[in-house]
Each structure stands twice: as structure tokens, then as C-alpha cells.
Write an enzyme that holds these catalytic residues in place. Structure first.
Site, PDB file in Angstrom:
ATOM      1  N   ASP A  12       1.329  -1.161  -0.170  1.00  0.00           N
ATOM      2  CA  ASP A  12       0.157   0.228  -0.206  1.00  0.00           C
ATOM      3  C   ASP A  12       0.681   1.946   0.304  1.00  0.00           C
ATOM      4  OD1 ASP A  12      -1.977   1.507   0.616  1.00  0.00           O
ATOM      5  OD2 ASP A  12      -2.896   1.078   2.128  1.00  0.00           O
ATOM      6  N   ASP A 105      -3.542   2.541  -6.033  1.00  0.00           N
ATOM      7  CA  ASP A 105      -2.281   2.932  -4.515  1.00  0.00           C
ATOM      8  C   ASP A 105      -2.180   1.541  -3.958  1.00  0.00           C
ATOM      9  OD1 ASP A 105      -4.679   2.885  -3.169  1.00  0.00           O
ATOM     10  OD2 ASP A 105      -3.764   4.785  -2.226  1.00  0.00           O
ATOM     11  N   GLU A 106      -2.707   0.158  -4.605  1.00  0.00           N
ATOM     12  CA  GLU A 106      -2.999  -0.632  -3.618  1.00  0.00           C
ATOM     13  C   GLU A 106      -2.504  -2.284  -3.978  1.00  0.00           C
ATOM     14  OE1 GLU A 106      -6.090  -2.890  -0.356  1.00  0.00           O
ATOM     15  OE2 GLU A 106      -6.488  -1.047  -1.364  1.00  0.00           O
TER      16      GLU A 106
END
Length: 381
Positions: A12, A105-106
Site C-alpha cells: 500500500d 495505490d494498493e
């Protein structure tokens, strides 16, 4: 033949939007920084320095500035977030045997079986360092036997850290954490559990599964299993990520460019609507044209992650004009959206999309009530 023990990493990017802004303008680093709308808007993201004042995403900007009057506010650059997200995706894709891009973003990585050849924990540490060295972005990871525990481990490792939960230690790791650390436990469930005397994940694990099923139905059993560190969700390969597409084969070949453009707009609207219903964003749009001799051509382009008609339609039109052989009749026309990721809530909180998000919610409500053909756009040129 025994089934190999699963090894899942969850990556993350820390305070992703803020980190990108600080890379592009280093003078912002270390400041209580807010990314988002103007005074009437809301907070899309904030730095850890701003969080110390109680600021969080989706908070009204007025409230945030009252909590921290000296905070620096920047509008945000959505295109840059897409660029950096793709950069990190490329680095992971070059190294990971199997990965899922869960959002902008993960990421989840399935490293099962890699322990025969090298240490997966050290491999993941090295990958994290490569991402940091190449992009400059801070990133945290959790390594565990399943996606849920890996994700919670990442949250505990933040900011810019990492944590390995060894197989068999899941319950021990989860036990002292607040029950709302379990993904999916929202405010309503959290308050109901507190009424039952539950504060920590260990408290949930001690409850009879039947009691949770009586109170929450099927979700109660799921909650009980999660509290015991049991979770079977698979990592969905990124290259096989679902795309949304539609095609139209004409009864008679179409030469009228205006009619083709109308059809293109209608199809793009339809796939964008499906995208929003799934709470997804697309990072790639493609157009396909088939001629009467069955020759088929297609072209695609990467775009800033979006689910909005007015951002997707111009891209589709541009692709059509680059593809189309003028003066040729068309047998089939198609539009496809791919590189799908879960919609990041923060992307709806920028000042330039806040009103747009509300507009599309209203449009989709009408379509849900009266059918998808109840509202359509004019094609234009």
C-alpha cells in the site's frame, strides 16, 4: 500431494496523493498538507503531519482548516497519480509471478511456492526497496498466509514500514486489535458489536459462531472466521482483470459517420455506467472497427483512471478517428474499458470532480429507476 502454504504480500502506497505532491514539490515535505477542494470542498487526502490535528479524508475543508489553520492546501494533480500508479504497477509486474491491483495505490502479490527457491520475506523487502529507490514513493507491506491478515499487517506497519505475520500466528497478531481493523467492519457493525461487549478481535473470536449468525446472518460467520485469521479470497491476476465491453453489429453496413459517432457515444455511456455500478475506474479505453470484408482493427490508449462519460467519450472518439478508414462502411463497432481498479474514494473528493460525482450519481439514479436508455448524450463531432 500436499497443498503448499499460501504466502500473500499486500503493498500500500503511503498517503499516496500527498507523497506524489511532495515528490513534485519537495518544499511541501514535512508540512501539514491537505490535498483537495477549496474552502467549500472536502479533504481528498492529507499528510501524517495533518492527521495529528485530527484531519482525515472526506472531512469538510472548513473543519480541517479550523483544526489546523496553518495547513497548506493543494488542489491535486490526478494525472500524476495515474502516472505514478502505473510506474509502481510496472515494477511489480516485472518481478511478481502473480499480482492483483486492488486500487490505484494498493496491490496483492501471491508468492505461494517461492519459498522453495528463496526467502519470500527478503524478496518482498527487496521489492519494496526497489519501488522506493526508483519512484521515491514511501510504501508499506504486510506478509501473511492470506489477503486479510496481510492487509491488516500493512495498516499496522504504516507509515513506510513492513510486517511479517508467520503462519500459525494470525490469531495472536489479530487478538489485541480493535474489531474495526477487520476490513468490512463499518461504523454500524462496530457499534452493534460494542453493544455485545466486543472491543477487540479477540472478543469476537470468543463469541459462539451461532450468536454472530443470529445477529448478522451470513456475515456473522464470515466475521467469526476473520477473527480467527481465516480468509480464503484469491489474488485475482491483474492481466486477467475483468474488462467491460460492448459491441454493435449493424444489420446493414453503416457509412454515415454521424450515425457511427452516435453509436460510439451510446456504447461508451453504457460501459461507463456499468463501470460506476461496479465501483470501478478504468485506466485504458479501446475501440474496435470491423469492415464488411471482416477485416478488424482496434486501438487502445492509456488514460487517467476514471469512470466518467465526459472523460471517456472524447478518448473513444479520438481512437475512432485515428482508426476509421474514411469512406468505408462499417459492419461492427465496439468499445472496451480495461485496466480496471476499485474506485479510490479520495479520487471523488477533488474539487474538480466533486460536483461531477454528484451529477453522475443523479444520472445513474435515473437510469436505475427508468432504464439505461432514459438519459443519453448528444454525440457532437
Amino acid at each position: 500431494m500436499s497443498i503448499p502454504q499460501r504466502i500473500i504480500a499486500h503493498f500500500d502506497l503511503d498517503a499516496f496523493f500527498v507523497s506524489v505532491e511532495c515528490l513534485n514539490n519537495p518544499s511541501l515535505k514535512g508540512l501539514p498538507l491537505i490535498v483537495g477542494g477549496r474552502e467549500r470542498g472536502v479533504v481528498a487526502a492529507c499528510s501524517y503531519e495533518a492527521r495529528k490535528f485530527g484531519i482525515h479524508s472526506a472531512m469538510p475543508m472548513k473543519t480541517a482548516l479550523r483544526l489546523c489553520p496553518h495547513a497548506t492546501v493543494v488542489k491535486g494533480t490526478r494525472g500524476e497519480y495515474s502516472r505514478y500508479s502505473r510506474w509502481v504497477t510496472d515494477i511489480i509486474a516485472n518481478k511478481a509471478p502473480l499480482f492483483e491491483k486492488a486500487s490505484i495505490d494498493e496491490f496483492y502479490l501471491d508468492l505461494t511456492g517461492m519459498d522453495k527457491y528463496f526467502n519470500p520475506y527478503q524478496w518482498t523487502i527487496d521489492l519494496r526497496q526497489e519501488i522506493i529507490d526508483k519512484t521515491g514513493l514511501p510504501i508499506s507491506f504486510g506478509l501473511a498466509a492470506n489477503k486479510m491478515v496481510a492487509k491488516i499487517a500493512t495498516d499496522e506497519a504504516k507509515p513506510n514500514g513492513y510486517l511479517h505475520i508467520a503462519f500459525g500466528r494470525e490469531k495472536e497478531f489479530l487478538a489485541p486489535l480493535k474489531v474495526n481493523k477487520i476490513p468490512g467492519v463499518g461504523e454500524s457493525t462496530f457499534h452493534t458489536l460494542r453493544d455485545l461487549g466486543v472491543e477487540t478481535i479477540a472478543d469476537v473470536a470468543l463469541l459462539p459462531i451461532e450468536l454472530l449468525e443470529n445477529r448478522f446472518g451470513k456475515y456473522g460467520a464470515d466475521l467469526w472466521h476473520k477473527a480467527h485469521g481465516i480468509h480464503h479470497s484469491e489474488v485475482v491476476p491483474f492481466h486477467e482483470a475483468k474488462s467491460i465491453s460492448t459491441e454493435s453489429t449493424f444489420e446493414e453496413n453503416v457509412l454515415d459517420t454521424e450515425r457511427l459517432m452516435n453509436e460510439l457515444v451510446r456504447m461508451t455511456e453504457r460501459v461507463a455506467y456499468e463501470l460506476r455500478q461496479d465501483n470501478k475506474m478504468a485506466g485504458c479505453v479501446a475501440v474496435k472497427i470491423r469492415y464488411p470484408d471482416f477485416e478488424t482493427t482496434s486501438r487502445q490508449t492509456s488514460i487517467d483512471y476514471t469512470s466518467y462519460d465526459d472523460e471517456l467519450i472524447p478518448k473513444a472518439k479520438d481512437l475512432f478517428h485515428k482508426l476509421y478508414r474514411k469512406g468505408q462502411p462499417v459492419r461492427l463497432l465496439g468499445v472496451r474499458l480495461s485496466e480496471l481498479v476499485d474506485e479510490a474514494v479520495q479520487t471523488n473528493l477533488f474539487s474538480d470532480v466533486e460536483k461531477k460525482t454528484e451529477l453522475y450519481k443523479a444520472i445513474d439514479d435515473v437510469k436505475n429507476r427508468f432504464g439505461t436508455k432514459s438519459l443519453t448524450k448528444a454525440a457532437g463531432k
